[in-house]
Design a protein around this motif. Sequence first.
Motif, PDB file in Angstrom:
ATOM      1  N   ILE A 101      42.968  18.213 -12.773  1.00  0.00           N
ATOM      2  CA  ILE A 101      44.415  18.414 -12.722  1.00  0.00           C
ATOM      3  C   ILE A 101      45.141  17.108 -13.000  1.00  0.00           C
ATOM      4  N   TRP A 102      44.680  16.013 -12.410  1.00  0.00           N
ATOM      5  CA  TRP A 102      45.359  14.726 -12.599  1.00  0.00           C
ATOM      6  C   TRP A 102      44.631  13.810 -13.580  1.00  0.00           C
ATOM      7  N   ARG A 103      43.453  14.232 -14.036  1.00  0.00           N
ATOM      8  CA  ARG A 103      42.722  13.417 -14.999  1.00  0.00           C
ATOM      9  C   ARG A 103      43.379  13.544 -16.373  1.00  0.00           C
ATOM     10  N   PRO A 104      43.517  12.448 -17.126  1.00  0.00           N
ATOM     11  CA  PRO A 104      44.116  12.534 -18.468  1.00  0.00           C
ATOM     12  C   PRO A 104      43.364  13.525 -19.348  1.00  0.00           C
ATOM     13  N   GLY A 105      44.105  14.349 -20.035  1.00  0.00           N
ATOM     14  CA  GLY A 105      43.500  15.342 -20.905  1.00  0.00           C
ATOM     15  C   GLY A 105      44.566  16.256 -21.474  1.00  0.00           C
ATOM     16  N   PRO A 106      44.175  17.256 -22.250  1.00  0.00           N
ATOM     17  CA  PRO A 106      45.157  18.185 -22.822  1.00  0.00           C
ATOM     18  C   PRO A 106      45.940  18.896 -21.727  1.00  0.00           C
ATOM     19  N   LEU A 107      47.230  19.070 -21.968  1.00  0.00           N
ATOM     20  CA  LEU A 107      48.087  19.717 -20.972  1.00  0.00           C
ATOM     21  C   LEU A 107      47.620  21.133 -20.677  1.00  0.00           C
ATOM     22  N   LYS A 108      47.173  21.860 -21.688  1.00  0.00           N
ATOM     23  CA  LYS A 108      46.744  23.244 -21.485  1.00  0.00           C
ATOM     24  C   LYS A 108      45.535  23.315 -20.558  1.00  0.00           C
ATOM     25  N   THR A 109      44.620  22.353 -20.706  1.00  0.00           N
ATOM     26  CA  THR A 109      43.449  22.316 -19.828  1.00  0.00           C
ATOM     27  C   THR A 109      43.853  22.003 -18.398  1.00  0.00           C
ATOM     28  N   ARG A 110      44.770  21.074 -18.231  1.00  0.00           N
ATOM     29  CA  ARG A 110      45.212  20.711 -16.890  1.00  0.00           C
ATOM     30  C   ARG A 110      45.976  21.865 -16.236  1.00  0.00           C
ATOM     31  N   LEU A 111      46.745  22.594 -17.041  1.00  0.00           N
ATOM     32  CA  LEU A 111      47.445  23.761 -16.499  1.00  0.00           C
ATOM     33  C   LEU A 111      46.458  24.818 -16.022  1.00  0.00           C
ATOM     34  N   LEU A 112      45.448  25.104 -16.834  1.00  0.00           N
ATOM     35  CA  LEU A 112      44.469  26.115 -16.454  1.00  0.00           C
ATOM     36  C   LEU A 112      43.730  25.702 -15.186  1.00  0.00           C
ATOM     37  N   THR A 113      43.406  24.426 -15.066  1.00  0.00           N
ATOM     38  CA  THR A 113      42.712  23.956 -13.869  1.00  0.00           C
ATOM     39  C   THR A 113      43.588  24.122 -12.628  1.00  0.00           C
ATOM     40  N   SER A 114      44.845  23.737 -12.738  1.00  0.00           N
ATOM     41  CA  SER A 114      45.743  23.879 -11.589  1.00  0.00           C
ATOM     42  C   SER A 114      45.962  25.350 -11.237  1.00  0.00           C
ATOM     43  N   LEU A 115      46.050  26.211 -12.258  1.00  0.00           N
ATOM     44  CA  LEU A 115      46.236  27.643 -12.003  1.00  0.00           C
ATOM     45  C   LEU A 115      44.979  28.283 -11.415  1.00  0.00           C
ATOM     46  N   THR A 116      43.828  27.670 -11.623  1.00  0.00           N
ATOM     47  CA  THR A 116      42.592  28.190 -11.053  1.00  0.00           C
ATOM     48  C   THR A 116      42.575  28.055  -9.530  1.00  0.00           C
ATOM     49  N   TYR A 117      43.059  26.931  -9.047  1.00  0.00           N
ATOM     50  CA  TYR A 117      42.992  26.653  -7.605  1.00  0.00           C
ATOM     51  C   TYR A 117      44.277  26.991  -6.862  1.00  0.00           C
ATOM     52  N   ALA A 118      45.402  27.104  -7.561  1.00  0.00           N
ATOM     53  CA  ALA A 118      46.691  27.304  -6.888  1.00  0.00           C
ATOM     54  C   ALA A 118      46.743  28.567  -6.027  1.00  0.00           C
ATOM     55  N   PRO A 119      46.174  29.709  -6.448  1.00  0.00           N
ATOM     56  CA  PRO A 119      46.301  30.913  -5.612  1.00  0.00           C
ATOM     57  C   PRO A 119      45.628  30.798  -4.251  1.00  0.00           C
ATOM     58  N   ILE A 120      44.705  29.870  -4.085  1.00  0.00           N
ATOM     59  CA  ILE A 120      43.971  29.787  -2.820  1.00  0.00           C
ATOM     60  C   ILE A 120      44.912  29.486  -1.665  1.00  0.00           C
ATOM     61  N   LEU A 121      45.894  28.621  -1.885  1.00  0.00           N
ATOM     62  CA  LEU A 121      46.798  28.217  -0.799  1.00  0.00           C
ATOM     63  C   LEU A 121      47.666  29.378  -0.311  1.00  0.00           C
ATOM     64  N   PRO A 122      48.394  30.089  -1.182  1.00  0.00           N
ATOM     65  CA  PRO A 122      49.195  31.219  -0.676  1.00  0.00           C
ATOM     66  C   PRO A 122      48.349  32.335  -0.072  1.00  0.00           C
ATOM     67  N   LEU A 123      47.237  32.678  -0.705  1.00  0.00           N
ATOM     68  CA  LEU A 123      46.413  33.763  -0.180  1.00  0.00           C
ATOM     69  C   LEU A 123      45.835  33.405   1.194  1.00  0.00           C
ATOM     70  N   THR A 124      45.410  32.162   1.343  1.00  0.00           N
ATOM     71  CA  THR A 124      44.898  31.724   2.641  1.00  0.00           C
ATOM     72  C   THR A 124      46.000  31.724   3.688  1.00  0.00           C
ATOM     73  N   GLY A 125      47.196  31.244   3.305  1.00  0.00           N
ATOM     74  CA  GLY A 125      48.319  31.236   4.249  1.00  0.00           C
ATOM     75  C   GLY A 125      48.708  32.646   4.684  1.00  0.00           C
ATOM     76  N   PHE A 126      48.829  33.558   3.721  1.00  0.00           N
ATOM     77  CA  PHE A 126      49.160  34.945   4.062  1.00  0.00           C
ATOM     78  C   PHE A 126      48.083  35.558   4.959  1.00  0.00           C
TER      79      PHE A 126
END
Length: 614
Positions: free
Chosen positions: A326-351
């Motif tokens: 997510i924070w490693r230099p690289g293509p924006l599309k790759t970084r977006l996909l990586t962040s979107l892979t892990y992002a749902p864990i936080l809301p689902l766990t909280g709910f």
Amino acid sequence: MNSTLVPQLHQQSPPPRALPPWLPPLAIIAFALAYYSSYFTFWFNPHDEGGTVCFTSQRLLQGARPWADLELGYNLGWFYPLVALFKFTGVHYLAARAFFFSLSTLTALLGYQIILRLTSSLRLALPIALLLVVFPGSQFKNYIPLAEMANLACLILLLHSPFSHLKKWLLSLSLSAFTLGLTFLVRVEIAIFFSTIYSLLFLFLLLDQRLPLPQRVTRLLLSFLTLASVIFAVHIPPYLALRHLGVAQTFARQIPDWFCFLRHNLSTQTSSTQTPSNPTPTTPTPTTHPLSTLNPSAQPISALTLSTPSSPTDHANLRRRPISDIWRPGPLKTRLLTSLTYAPILPLTGFLLIGLTLLIRQIFQGNFQLLSPPFLLLLCVGSSLTTFPQFFLFRPDGPHLSEFMTGYLVTLAAGLALLWPKSPKWSHPSFLIAIAALTFSVLHLSAYAAYALQSPSTGTIAARSHATTLFSAENGVKIQCSKRQALSLSTVRDAVLSHSQPGDFLICFPYMPGYNLLTNRPTYLHSIYINNATASPSWATNTIQEFIDHRPPVIVIDHRAVNGTDASRFSRWALPVYEYIQIHYTKVAQVKSPQEFIEVFSLSPSPITPPPIP
């Protein structure tokens, strides 16, 4: 907790609506027609699900037996609706696309009803439904979000049925069981997950205080019996039809087979974590390949010397990127996909944690009811989790992300609405937490929009990007695409058509049924999905023997990294087969660019003269 989860939903009277109840659904349908028609004839990917579902349905329409003659990959319900459609339209790619867009529209309508019933907020339900239209999920796989939304809608409808009226309860449950039975006929694993949710729901029947305990026990037993009976009844017609084809046993084994598949894939993932994600290429080492036993009369085979990689073949599926990308230099599309892979864990766990906390409190206070908001929230979370493992554990890429995001969007909206404080005060901690959750959700969905609106594989209007060239082929493949893609498709199409006759076999590796579809050429392959993770140890030997037996006139090879590693390129994991093709076939065309490398091989180096047209 100062939240709307505390009061019971059945005690809240919905606010009056100024609009007629039929107007929002009509607006959703009108918006879907306008939006989907704007890119209905755009983009074609020869190795996406469009080619798979159309080509497999064509084979079934022509009399192939499921599982015996070809591997389906999914269950019968995935393909036979298209078989029925093709009986009227003929095998037609755009007709199939229209069918799946209609499924997306139905999914949006169900999402609208779910949010409206949970929150009584038209202002929230309508925008969410329109977002479901804009982000429908990967094209030709719209069964998945539809199955999720349909089962969740039936669960919520069941809980809103009169609890004290046994006949109405069982009638609503029969509708839910019918939907679940159809889900089994489409995607077994999603149905298994929802069956688990239903089992837990029935157990919570014993804790609902609205009925005496003996009546709750009776209702529990009747609910299990009704659910099982309806699901069994749904499966009787296809079972009887398949028994005449001799494949009924395979049809009946799908659930235990799925658990075996799950165990195998989990063990493969565990073992693959010990290997590097991008192994260093090694120099092939010559070795005599034992192919002479296949066909002793074929001199080229008996004398064949092939090369095999000196390192073991990497059998890993597509791997999930590490969170550090997510924070490693690289293509924006790759970084977006990586962040979107892990992002749902936080809301689902909280709910999940909040819902469980409030649910346990209600149980100990003795006022739990199945219609309580904490229980409804947990149902939404459980519904989202039915599609999360396939993406997160097995195929963390854009198309599978888009399949998950549809149901997740509904869960996110429902969770935020149910948790929103009743009396907003800037100084109250619950309000600050709600604002933080809303901010995170907006950023999350914005990131997904930025990714999906530039990725045609997510099923969005991104398919129109750079689509300036018309490409036409067989079986209703008439689409607008980019100039580069049109050149690639035309090169393969022309090479196949000029070096084969109608009815000749076309073999495509590793996974390109779209070429069979657009050239209208059959295949003898039992499974068209093959890569380094699915190939058996004897696959190379068997494949070469099939070349000898069937002599396919044309073979198409795509050298893309199917699972994201160099080892997943066909020329790496299938080197004996690739070398056999190079020796016994002639390359007649190729497409080579930074984006792709495709080769077309033919038994006949000269184009075949087509028969005269009468």
